[in-house]
Design a protein around this motif. Structure first.
Motif, mmCIF file in Angstrom:
data_model
loop_
_atom_site.group_PDB
_atom_site.id
_atom_site.type_symbol
_atom_site.label_atom_id
_atom_site.label_comp_id
_atom_site.label_asym_id
_atom_site.label_seq_id
_atom_site.Cartn_x
_atom_site.Cartn_y
_atom_site.Cartn_z
ATOM 1 N N ASP A 1 -57.466 3.268 11.082
ATOM 2 C CA ASP A 1 -56.245 3.137 11.877
ATOM 3 C C ASP A 1 -56.547 2.573 13.263
ATOM 4 O O ASP A 1 -55.846 1.683 13.757
ATOM 5 C CB ASP A 1 -55.578 4.512 12.009
ATOM 6 C CG ASP A 1 -54.201 4.431 12.650
ATOM 7 O OD1 ASP A 1 -53.354 3.675 12.140
ATOM 8 O OD2 ASP A 1 -53.966 5.130 13.660
ATOM 9 N N TRP B 1 -49.749 5.073 17.982
ATOM 10 C CA TRP B 1 -50.407 3.859 17.495
ATOM 11 C C TRP B 1 -49.970 3.560 16.057
ATOM 12 O O TRP B 1 -50.046 4.429 15.188
ATOM 13 C CB TRP B 1 -51.910 4.073 17.575
ATOM 14 C CG TRP B 1 -52.755 2.897 17.224
ATOM 15 C CD1 TRP B 1 -53.432 2.681 16.054
ATOM 16 C CD2 TRP B 1 -53.066 1.792 18.074
ATOM 17 N NE1 TRP B 1 -54.137 1.507 16.130
ATOM 18 C CE2 TRP B 1 -53.929 0.938 17.348
ATOM 19 C CE3 TRP B 1 -52.695 1.439 19.377
ATOM 20 C CZ2 TRP B 1 -54.428 -0.247 17.886
ATOM 21 C CZ3 TRP B 1 -53.191 0.261 19.909
ATOM 22 C CH2 TRP B 1 -54.042 -0.564 19.178
ATOM 23 N N ASN B 2 -49.517 2.350 15.818
ATOM 24 C CA ASN B 2 -49.123 1.906 14.465
ATOM 25 C C ASN B 2 -48.065 2.804 13.821
ATOM 26 O O ASN B 2 -48.002 2.907 12.594
ATOM 27 C CB ASN B 2 -50.340 1.865 13.509
ATOM 28 C CG ASN B 2 -51.326 0.783 13.893
ATOM 29 O OD1 ASN B 2 -50.957 -0.207 14.519
ATOM 30 N ND2 ASN B 2 -52.576 0.948 13.509
ATOM 31 N N ASN B 3 -47.235 3.456 14.618
ATOM 32 C CA ASN B 3 -46.267 4.393 14.039
ATOM 33 C C ASN B 3 -44.954 4.407 14.830
ATOM 34 O O ASN B 3 -44.616 5.391 15.497
ATOM 35 C CB ASN B 3 -46.877 5.801 13.986
ATOM 36 C CG ASN B 3 -46.191 6.692 12.982
ATOM 37 O OD1 ASN B 3 -45.025 6.489 12.649
ATOM 38 N ND2 ASN B 3 -46.897 7.701 12.492
#
Length: 502
Positions: free
Chosen positions: A99, A358-360
């Motif tokens: 991730d 992050w990334n969400n």
């Protein structure tokens, strides 16, 4: 280099020879000048390795000087510091590395096996405190520092489905948490703290370590928590303030060292990470020591409240009022503010709050609404304006300061052939705060035992997530709409099955 952002450089300029960090095990000491020089050397090395602004730099280490090296090096180089919980399972570590996609990973000798499989990043081996001296670099100036609103650190926190979420803390959010703590708690350069909480957690890194350093005080770093040793370290290093989770206090107050100690230098003991049992308050009160608890989370500081120790005696269990530079409110499900005495969801607002996951983006949108952080925790406020944390809106369990989400364990246990239904609940426990407890019903043809269930959990789950007790029962209680009734399970704590505890 902007001095208001690179505050460790400013400290080194103003008070170069003041003691900043001590390793409690080796007794090595570093001044602010030492800390800044180490960070500059590591920052130059990161640039030499091709690290660009916004790249992630991870660290796998027990509590160690390397946490300050890497954080401040990232601060100087514009990279994002990612301290990783080395207690996680191999699968969880792999998820975080995939991730975060770090460019460089610092790996302490004790954690080498966790990351050796991956080779798509540069590894910095941390064999001892002198590892920085061995870094070769031709880079002379480090000038990639980010701006106030850019990410400085990413700390992974548990997700409701078991997947950790990377909470992004900016230069500003880390700085404002420290400033807010210094001003609200009256920290100064005479303060010394002992950091036993893991520094991959916001509690070990941001709660006291960074505020005390920013105030010019000293941080004594302890690699492992051992109750008797912690008491002795507090005395030996003339600590003035310290933060532990209730589980740690539970062990400390039972030591001979605690019974003998007078803690002449200590101004206050702080408790966080989980609601603190009143037995611990009493143990400190009986010795005439000032004790209080706080509340925080990775996404907000983690410092949000202040209570004077004298008020903590009158209002045990309260975390106090909002600090100087943040706002707090409690809301009902419809968004309206709760009157005094009514329980609702705790919302926080301030410059110390995280920016995003992050990334969400979905989780970010759920947590941050109209400038407020929705904590998912339940709280109430008394008529005098003092706040009390009541419980968790979602079913998170906090055991020994670690967050555990039942759904992850339920899914894993349910995957075992022969298991019918599973409910994971937290049952109150004096030592751990809560213990993870499994209630399981089996198919009629199954011959699974509690040991089989425990072994299945051990295949995938971190140790602290494995239930301390397994209760195999014929059928799990249901609500009138057919859902498993966890409240009924918690209310009927299976006392007669205490022999099931591992």
């Amino acid at each position: 280099m902007r001095c208001e952002l690179d505050w460790i450089k400013s400290r080194a300029r103003l008070f170069p020879k003041d003691r900043a960090v001590v390793d409690s095990a080796t007794r090595m000491e570093w001044t602010f000048e030492d800390i800044n020089n180490r960070a500059e050397k590591l920052a130059a090395y990161l640039l030499e390795m091709g690290v660009k602004r916004g790249d992630r730099v991870a660290l796998f280490a027990p509590n160690d000087i390397s946490y300050f090296d890497f954080l401040f090096a990232c601060m100087k180089s514009g990279a994002i510091f990612v301290p990783v919980n080395w207690r996680l399972s191999e699968e969880e570590v792999e998820y975080i590395l995939e991730d975060a996609t770090p460019t460089v990973v610092g790996v302490h000798d004790s954690q080498a096996t966790l990351v050796e499989k991956k080779k798509d990043y540069v590894i910095v081996p941390i064999t001892n405190a002198a590892y920085v001296d061995g870094l070769e670099t031709s880079v002379k100036t480090v000038d990639q520092m980010g701006t106030e609103s850019e990410p400085l650190a990413m700390i992974y926190t548990g997700g409701t489905t078991g997947k950790p979420k990377g909470a992004i803390l900016t230069y500003d959010s880390i700085r404002w948490n420290a400033l807010n703590t210094i001003v609200s708690w009256n920290l100064c350069k005479e303060d010394t703290t002992l950091t036993c909480l893991p520094m991959f957690h916001t509690g070990g890194l941001n709660a006291l370590s960074l505020p005390v350093l920013m105030a010019g005080g000293t941080v004594v770093v302890s690699k492992v928590f051992e109750a008797e040793q912690a008491v002795n370290d507090l005395i030996q290093y003339n600590c003035t303030i310290a933060l532990f989770v209730p589980t740690m206090y539970h062990m400390m107050i039972r030591t001979e060292a605690f019974r003998r100690a007078t803690f002449d230098s200590m101004n206050v003991f702080l408790s966080g990470g989980a609601p603190c049992p009143l037995t611990i308050y009493r143990a400190f009160h009986q010795k005439g020591l000032q004790f209080k608890e706080g509340y925080g989370l990775t996404e907000a500081g983690p410092n949000n409240f202040f209570i004077h120790p004298d008020e903590a005696v009158k209002k045990p269990g309260s975390v106090g009022r909002a600090m100087v530079f943040n706002d707090v409110k409690i809301v009902k499900d419809d968004g309206g503010e709760c009157p005094a005495g009514e329980v609702g969801e705790l919302l926080l607002r301030g410059q110390h709050v995280f920016s995003f996951y992050w990334n969400n983006p979905e989780a970010t949108q759920e947590s941050l609404q109209n400038g407020w952080l929705h904590t998912g925790d339940l709280a109430r406020q008394d008529k005098d304006g003092f706040f009390y944390i009541v419980g968790r809106k979602k079913e998170m369990i906090i055991t020994g300061g670690e967050n555990v989400f039942p759904l992850e364990i339920e899914h894993w246990l349910s995957s075992l052939e022969g298991v019918n239904e599973v409910a994971i609940v937290g049952l109150s426990d004096n030592k751990w705060g809560e213990v993870v407890t499994a209630f399981v019903s089996l198919h009629s043809t199954s011959s699974l035992t509690e040991e089989d269930l425990r072994e299945h959990c051990a295949l995938k789950l971190s140790r602290y997530k494995i239930p301390k007790a397994f209760h195999i029962i014929d059928e799990l209680p249901k609500t009138h709409v057919g859902k498993i009734d966890k409240k009924a399970l918690q209310a009927n704590d299976v006392n007669q099955s205490s022999s099931h505890h591992s």
